[in-house]
Design an enzyme around this catalytic site. Structure first.
Site, PDB file in Angstrom:
ATOM      1  N   GLY A  76       0.965  -1.213  -0.104  1.00  0.00           N
ATOM      2  CA  GLY A  76       0.099  -0.014   0.066  1.00  0.00           C
ATOM      3  C   GLY A  76       0.884   1.332  -0.081  1.00  0.00           C
ATOM      4  O   GLY A  76       1.926   1.246  -0.558  1.00  0.00           O
ATOM      5  N   SER A  77       0.304   2.310   0.687  1.00  0.00           N
ATOM      6  CA  SER A  77       1.029   3.758   0.581  1.00  0.00           C
ATOM      7  C   SER A  77       2.340   3.875   1.101  1.00  0.00           C
ATOM      8  O   SER A  77       3.085   4.754   0.860  1.00  0.00           O
ATOM      9  CB  SER A  77       0.131   4.652   1.250  1.00  0.00           C
ATOM     10  N   THR A  78       2.868   2.752   2.056  1.00  0.00           N
ATOM     11  CA  THR A  78       4.236   2.936   2.552  1.00  0.00           C
ATOM     12  C   THR A  78       5.173   2.611   1.235  1.00  0.00           C
ATOM     13  O   THR A  78       6.350   3.224   1.237  1.00  0.00           O
ATOM     14  CB  THR A  78       4.690   1.860   3.648  1.00  0.00           C
ATOM     15  N   PHE A  79       4.750   2.092   0.303  1.00  0.00           N
ATOM     16  CA  PHE A  79       5.533   1.947  -1.171  1.00  0.00           C
ATOM     17  C   PHE A  79       5.698   3.210  -1.904  1.00  0.00           C
ATOM     18  O   PHE A  79       6.547   3.406  -2.673  1.00  0.00           O
ATOM     19  CB  PHE A  79       4.987   1.053  -1.767  1.00  0.00           C
ATOM     20  N   LYS A  80       4.684   4.277  -1.542  1.00  0.00           N
ATOM     21  CA  LYS A  80       4.959   5.507  -2.246  1.00  0.00           C
ATOM     22  C   LYS A  80       6.231   6.067  -2.071  1.00  0.00           C
ATOM     23  O   LYS A  80       6.763   6.976  -2.753  1.00  0.00           O
ATOM     24  CB  LYS A  80       4.007   6.421  -1.844  1.00  0.00           C
TER      25      LYS A  80
END
Length: 586
Positions: free
Chosen positions: A305-309
């Site tokens: 999810g958004s941690t991969f941004k």
């Protein structure tokens, strides 16, 4: 008549000649055996009269970063019988079955077996072994042995692992560092007569065992205990399936804590819940044990999810396709080919800079950055950052990233990967990659092992681990530290703020497959101090009930952990908070 006598003498001569040849051959053979093969047959003869018993070597201790012993040994006994030395078989059977709590028929079967040695029971408490020895039963041997013992019970169970019946490592650090921990067994040699009875006055040869080496690890009991408490509390409060936490030094990869609750009792690793135990087959039982022993931090993959941004942002900055002040528009979605991909804020964020997009965790902004990079460049950074390989952590069974093949990665796949969906990585891979992007651009290897030390206190081996410098520039790394500090200071990660400290981080709420089930993994990755990271932590909460947003339920747990462990690690509060943006870009 004369011819008959002559013929008779010839036959006698031939007979004597043949006898002479035979005697000469036998004598020659005897001389050969006595002179040339004497060592071999002496050893064979000695083997026939020797009885050998193993003296188990003490396994090396495992010692944490603060000097606490977290895996050691307890003295136990092995009870065995030697058939030819038993004088009162019925008494031996009765005493051993009574004292050891064994079925009398099974003990009798072993007592009556004609063999050099029959083991009755292993891992017998030393007190009970001493009691059996006090009966002075002929033919009964009580040999001291070692059993692995874990003073902290279930603490870090899926990291430490445990040993089997013969004290060999089964999972975790116990098996990875087996060659250092196991030691070398010794033996006792005694002489016996032709009937197999030990000779009372014969000398006893003894080869002393060599103890295993102590393994010093970076895991810290105090940090591990606190993280386990925090993880257990949020799991119970949110009714989650499990909660995992990793705490690591982002500069060198040393892991301070790795939590996977629920844990299991290392001193009873083959014990399941009694209700479950009685209802499953042997095969199902083994499957349940394997699941209980499994370490989700390294074995399991998930959509980050958004941690991969963080990865997408770093790639975009490094390639020069985006800057912090670039403006974007978020109407609440992006249309990519025939797909309408939504932002978590249905009404959209409107006009925003790239920095604001990261602070808001805006999907359309990261989709745009991914499209600017394109498949070729995105894939290049995916590999450059080390995401296609295993981290190399010193634990068994590490999972690998599950990613689209480059030739199958179209605009839709690129868009979803850009904000952390449609592929899977392990938690250890995510925290290692983020560490490498914020530490100045050096890809590190996460690890526990520090050094192996002999029983005499001499350092036998200091472990070293690979590093790869320059996966991003120092400028890009500094920009990422700044962005992620703003996420906590004023953005979606504000619940991770700790007064007196500069915290950087990123939230995530990822939907599990199949999407129709509406099951989520809430997570947060954070580090401190933001300008010079010395500790980084990742928490994943699997299928929380009720509110499931990472910024709401995961970020506060990391804040609570940091509040307690930062002073413990000697990281002091900042008296005056300077402006990070001015220091980096001013």
């Amino acid at each position: 008549m004369n011819s008959f006598r002559t013929h008779h003498r010839e036959r006698i001569a031939v007979l004597f000649f043949l006898l002479f040849i035979c005697m000469a051959g036998l004598t020659g053979r005897l001389i050969f055996l006595m002179v040339c093969r004497s060592d071999y047959y002496s050893a064979r003869a000695e083997d026939l009269h020797q009885r050998e018993r193993t003296i188990k070597a003490a396994r090396g201790n495992i010692i944490d970063a603060s000097g606490k012993v977290i895996a050691t040994n307890r003295t136990v006994c092995t009870i065995s019988v030697i058939h030819n030395q038993i004088e009162e078989p019925e008494e031996v059977t009765a005493v051993l079955s009574r004292e050891l709590g064994l079925d009398e028929s099974e003990v009798r079967k072993k007592v009556e077996t004609y063999s050099s040695r029959e083991i009755i029971k292993t891992n017998v408490d030393k007190e009970l072994g001493d009691k059996i020895r006090s009966f002075h039963l002929a033919g009964v041997k009580v040999d001291e042995d070692y059993k692995r013992y874990y003073p902290y019970g279930s603490l870090a169970s899926k990291v430490l692992g445990f040993t089997g019946g013969d004290n060999q490592g089964i999972i975790g650090l116990e098996v990875v560092y087996e060659e250092y921990l196991k030691g070398t067994n010794g033996k006792i040699l005694t002489m016996a007569d032709a009937a197999g009875v030990e000779l009372e006055n014969a000398a006893e040869d003894r080869v002393e065992p060599v103890a295993g080496q102590d393994l010093y690890v970076s895991l810290d009991v105090n940090i591990q205990q606190y993280c386990e408490q925090a993880a257990t509390q949020v799991m119970e409060k949110k009714g989650a399936n499990r909660v995992s936490v990793i705490v690591m030094n982002p500069q060198n990869g040393q892991i301070y804590a790795m939590v996977n609750v629920p844990e299991f009792d290392l001193n009873s690793p083959f014990t399941l819940n009694q209700t479950v135990e009685s209802q499953v087959s042997e095969r199902e039982r083994q499957d349940l044990l394997n699941q209980m022993w499994r370490n989700p931090c390294i074995n399991d993959t998930y959509e980050p999810g958004s941690t991969f941004k963080i990865v997408t942002a770093a790639a975009g900055l490094e390639e020069g396709v985006v800057s912090l002040n670039d403006t974007f528009s978020c109407p609440g979605f992006r249309v990519v080919e025939d797909r309408k991909i939504r932002c978590h804020k249905v009404g959209g964020h409107g006009s925003e800079t790239f920095l604001q997009g990261m602070m808001n965790s805006c999907n359309p902004v990261l989709i745009d950055v991914g499209q600017r990079l394109g498949v070729d460049h995105y894939y290049k950074y995916f590999e450059q950052f080390g995401l296609k390989k295993k981290t190399g952590i010193d634990l068994p069974g590490e999972g690998v990233t599950i990613m689209h093949k480059k030739e199958n990665m179209g605009p839709v796949e690129l868009a979803t990967v850009s904000f952390g969906q449609s592929f899977q990585i392990t938690p250890i891979q995510l925290i290692t990659t983020v560490s490498s992007l914020i530490n100045g651009g050096t890809r590190i290897t996460p690890h526990f092992g520090v050094k192996a030390v002999s029983s005499s206190g001499e350092t036998v081996h200091t472990f070293s681990y690979p590093k790869t410098a320059g996966i991003v520039s120092e400028e890009t790394s500094a920009a990422m530290r700044y962005i992620l500090e703003q996420v906590v200071a004023e953005g979606s990660g504000k619940n991770a703020y700790v007064e007196g400290y500069r915290i950087g981080g990123k939230t995530a709420t990822s939907e599990k497959l199949p999407r129709s089930l509406k099951k989520y993994i809430s997570s947060f990755i954070g580090f401190a101090p933001a300008d010079n990271p010395q500790v980084i932590a990742l928490i994943t909460i699997d299928e929380p009930e009720g509110i499931y947003y990472g910024g709401t339920i995961a970020a506060p747990v990391i804040a609570d952990i940091f509040k307690n462990i930062l002073p413990y690690l000697g990281i002091e509060e900042e008296k005056e908070k300077t402006d990070a943006a001015f220091r980096i870009y001013g």
